[in-house]
Scaffold this active site. Sequence first.
Site: not given
Ligand code: PHB
Length: 407
Positions: A72, A200, A292, A296, A384
């Site tokens: 990505h 997000y 989450p 990280k 990130y």
């Molecule tokens: C996930 O794909 O499970 C995932 C992706 C981004 C995050 C947390 C979990 O910040």
Amino acid sequence: MRTMVGIVGGGPAGLLLSHLLHLQGIDSVVLEARGREELEAEIRAGVLEHGTTELLVETGVGDRMRKEGAVHHGVNLQFDGRRERIDLEGLTGKTITLYGQHEVVKDLIRTRLDAGGEVLFRAKGLGLQDLESEEPKVRFVKGDEEYELRCDFVVGTDGFHGVSREAFPEGARAEYGRRYPFGWFGILVEGPPSTEELIYALHERGFALVSTRSPEIQRLYFQCDPDDDASNWSDDRIWTEMHARLDTDDGWTVNEGKIIQKNVVQMRSFVCEPMRHGRLFLAGDAAHIVPPTGAKGMNLAVADVRVLSRGLAEFYRSGSTGVLDNYSEICLKRVWKASRFSWWMTSMLHRFDGDNAFQYRMQVAELDYVTGSRAAATSLAENYVGLPMEWREDPEAIARTTEGMDA
Ligand code: PHB
């Protein structure tokens, strides 16, 4: 039983450490309480930082990730009816890879077993002893038998609820942390992804996240009550909530599909200091937990064992404890920075106290700033994709012993 390095916990941290040690001719035994199938099925986040993917590739466990993982180049932040993209690659020159943590675990288990490595499943750690001596010991039970594993070093990679951290004597560690007043409701969905890159979203109803696992499986989350139970949510109710938080006015809508798994994830920040006592070293979730939101968790575990494998290799090669003595200090710098980033992302994207309209407007203003300012976007992006390894900034002694090691 005797080995050089006894590793308590067979998640990504323990398995990767065992692999890195093996590459340097150091024997280890991994003790894992669960069975192989259970371990390989545990669904956790799937975002690999740039440096994590590089390490996996360089050490020969990255082939399947390179084939099946999705690279990505950016992530999206959605708020106030808008979706704005953070160009990770344009801002940092680096990318991230979406590849499930349990896929990394599968690759590591296979690699260890193919190399004749000792990974003992259903071996439950009971306690650690003689940590201040030159021969620490791990007591464990497998089947009906109790065993003692004698080692030069013990590494605790047995997660937040494991026995290793508890083996620090009274007063030998400090713990910092907080729980967040919400959890994540996560679902796995059969069907094509709704989006190419992660979204997000901050919505008045709360946070939501669109992620993927593969071209056939989506991973979606929304903020929920931390004590909620997956069984309270029918599929219909879940989709209604997802659409309310994610659909946009231009007609974009989240793709529905068959929900094949539901779970509620608790959210906490936690750091144990120091990460070492005597000949016991903690790595990964045993030493620190992040919420989450910044993805990280596994990346921090990988950074820990990278430093530790280097320190152990140095010790066995030359008898020097330069890196081992600095292990905790080196790791904690990165841990605190990642904790700060994860806390910040969490704070910016979740609703904390119901309908506090002032706080919500502050969050929208912050998202507007972060996505509108190149400086602020770069700050998010460099965290990130993963900050450089800390030891570059560390004292000369460390620099000398890590010569030739690239971040
Ligand atoms: C996930 O794909 O499970 C995932 C992706 C981004 C995050 C947390 C979990 O910040």
